[in-house]
Design a protein around this motif. Sequence first.
Motif, mmCIF file in Angstrom:
data_model
loop_
_atom_site.group_PDB
_atom_site.id
_atom_site.type_symbol
_atom_site.label_atom_id
_atom_site.label_comp_id
_atom_site.label_asym_id
_atom_site.label_seq_id
_atom_site.Cartn_x
_atom_site.Cartn_y
_atom_site.Cartn_z
ATOM 1 N N PRO A 28 -7.087 -4.188 10.441
ATOM 2 C CA PRO A 28 -6.032 -3.561 9.637
ATOM 3 C C PRO A 28 -4.645 -3.956 10.131
ATOM 4 C CG PRO A 28 -6.882 -2.003 11.217
ATOM 5 C CD PRO A 28 -7.722 -3.247 11.353
ATOM 6 N N ILE A 29 -3.652 -3.677 9.316
ATOM 7 C CA ILE A 29 -2.266 -3.875 9.708
ATOM 8 C C ILE A 29 -1.872 -2.660 10.537
ATOM 9 C CG2 ILE A 29 0.092 -4.093 8.874
ATOM 10 C CD1 ILE A 29 -1.288 -5.223 6.251
ATOM 11 N N ASN A 30 -1.515 -2.873 11.787
ATOM 12 C CA ASN A 30 -1.146 -1.761 12.668
ATOM 13 C C ASN A 30 0.316 -1.392 12.456
ATOM 14 O OD1 ASN A 30 -3.568 -1.202 14.179
ATOM 15 N ND2 ASN A 30 -3.305 -3.228 15.065
ATOM 16 N N VAL A 62 -5.659 -2.531 0.553
ATOM 17 C CA VAL A 62 -4.888 -2.986 1.705
ATOM 18 C C VAL A 62 -5.002 -1.880 2.748
ATOM 19 C CG1 VAL A 62 -2.649 -3.768 2.553
ATOM 20 C CG2 VAL A 62 -3.320 -4.254 0.194
ATOM 21 N N VAL A 63 -5.454 -2.237 3.954
ATOM 22 C CA VAL A 63 -5.769 -1.257 4.991
ATOM 23 C C VAL A 63 -4.744 -1.347 6.120
ATOM 24 C CG1 VAL A 63 -7.521 -0.449 6.609
ATOM 25 C CG2 VAL A 63 -8.221 -1.454 4.430
ATOM 26 N N PHE A 64 -4.154 -0.202 6.428
ATOM 27 C CA PHE A 64 -3.215 -0.068 7.539
ATOM 28 C C PHE A 64 -3.833 0.897 8.548
ATOM 29 C CE2 PHE A 64 -0.880 -0.899 3.688
ATOM 30 C CZ PHE A 64 0.090 -1.816 4.044
ATOM 31 N N ARG A 65 -3.332 0.879 9.787
ATOM 32 C CA ARG A 65 -3.806 1.846 10.785
ATOM 33 C C ARG A 65 -2.617 2.356 11.586
ATOM 34 N NH1 ARG A 65 -8.223 -0.300 14.440
ATOM 35 N NH2 ARG A 65 -6.537 -1.614 15.152
ATOM 36 N N SER A 135 -6.781 7.789 15.701
ATOM 37 C CA SER A 135 -6.449 6.712 14.775
ATOM 38 C C SER A 135 -6.654 7.181 13.347
ATOM 39 C CB SER A 135 -7.339 5.497 15.038
ATOM 40 O OG SER A 135 -7.010 4.906 16.262
ATOM 41 N N TYR A 136 -5.786 6.716 12.476
ATOM 42 C CA TYR A 136 -5.849 7.054 11.056
ATOM 43 C C TYR A 136 -5.738 5.775 10.246
ATOM 44 C CZ TYR A 136 -4.930 11.793 12.633
ATOM 45 O OH TYR A 136 -5.005 13.003 13.266
ATOM 46 N N TYR A 137 -6.608 5.621 9.250
ATOM 47 C CA TYR A 137 -6.512 4.512 8.313
ATOM 48 C C TYR A 137 -5.680 4.962 7.128
ATOM 49 C CZ TYR A 137 -10.227 2.244 10.913
ATOM 50 O OH TYR A 137 -10.966 1.658 11.903
ATOM 51 N N VAL A 138 -4.727 4.151 6.740
ATOM 52 C CA VAL A 138 -3.929 4.377 5.538
ATOM 53 C C VAL A 138 -4.347 3.278 4.574
ATOM 54 C CG1 VAL A 138 -1.612 4.488 4.572
ATOM 55 C CG2 VAL A 138 -2.042 5.359 6.888
ATOM 56 N N VAL A 139 -4.971 3.663 3.469
ATOM 57 C CA VAL A 139 -5.558 2.696 2.550
ATOM 58 C C VAL A 139 -4.876 2.805 1.187
ATOM 59 C CG1 VAL A 139 -7.684 1.909 1.455
ATOM 60 C CG2 VAL A 139 -7.773 2.918 3.749
ATOM 61 N N VAL A 140 -4.331 1.692 0.717
ATOM 62 C CA VAL A 140 -3.756 1.614 -0.628
ATOM 63 C C VAL A 140 -4.766 0.869 -1.480
ATOM 64 C CG1 VAL A 140 -1.850 0.773 -2.043
ATOM 65 C CG2 VAL A 140 -1.405 1.609 0.285
ATOM 66 N N THR A 141 -5.224 1.526 -2.537
ATOM 67 C CA THR A 141 -6.253 0.926 -3.393
ATOM 68 C C THR A 141 -6.075 1.406 -4.824
ATOM 69 O OG1 THR A 141 -8.631 0.473 -3.581
ATOM 70 C CG2 THR A 141 -7.986 2.702 -2.909
ATOM 71 N N THR A 142 -7.053 1.159 -5.662
ATOM 72 C CA THR A 142 -6.982 1.518 -7.075
ATOM 73 C C THR A 142 -6.908 3.034 -7.258
ATOM 74 O OG1 THR A 142 -8.028 1.187 -9.222
ATOM 75 C CG2 THR A 142 -9.494 1.573 -7.365
ATOM 76 N N ASN A 143 -6.555 3.447 -8.463
ATOM 77 C CA ASN A 143 -6.426 4.861 -8.786
ATOM 78 C C ASN A 143 -7.789 5.534 -8.925
ATOM 79 O OD1 ASN A 143 -7.190 4.743 -11.831
ATOM 80 N ND2 ASN A 143 -5.721 3.087 -11.517
ATOM 81 N N ASP A 157 6.315 2.368 2.768
ATOM 82 C CA ASP A 157 7.286 2.780 3.770
ATOM 83 C C ASP A 157 6.638 3.770 4.699
ATOM 84 O OD1 ASP A 157 9.389 1.274 2.695
ATOM 85 O OD2 ASP A 157 10.030 2.898 1.378
ATOM 86 N N ALA A 158 6.704 3.518 5.994
ATOM 87 C CA ALA A 158 6.150 4.416 7.005
ATOM 88 C C ALA A 158 7.296 4.912 7.876
ATOM 89 C CB ALA A 158 5.111 3.701 7.843
#
Length: 161
Positions: A28-30, A62-65, A135-143, A157-158
């Motif tokens: 993921p994108i840290n 798109v997966v962030f952490r 740790s937390y995953y922040v996931v942007v995906t479909t509706n 924006d974080a």
Amino acid sequence: MWIKSMLVFLAGFAITESTANAQTFENPINITQSSSYDFNSCAFQPQQLVVDYTNVLWGPAVVFRINQRPYRYAPMRPWLVTKIMPTWPGVTDLAIWVCRNHAGNILNQCVDGSDNGVYGGTPPDQVTVPASYGSYYVVVTTNIDNAQPNCGQFTLDAFHF
């Protein structure tokens, strides 16, 4: 001249390759400080995600952490994460989720989620990563409705309070 051009090409390829691989849970994108990220999720492969065994989503993700760790004597602080969509007509509706764990394509222990939509001037999606260790995953995906198009341009924006 040729060598310089080749080095520029290889550097660009390495950046593109690292970003393309950054969409997975394994890479993921840290997010380590307050910042913004621009993405077009259509550049990533669609996948099926199951959120807390209730929502089945099919689309690029798109997966962030974010790793919440205590810093010396300072109290832990939450993160405010906002997904902003472009304002032109015809853009898609993406959702954003904050989850503690995943098992393959199953996201579980989700602590926040937002799918406000983008049609008709709705507010941007906002979620909070709590001030709790881990740790937390922040996931942007479909509706949630899997309405088409299920990918598009967005800015994440974080902000760390």
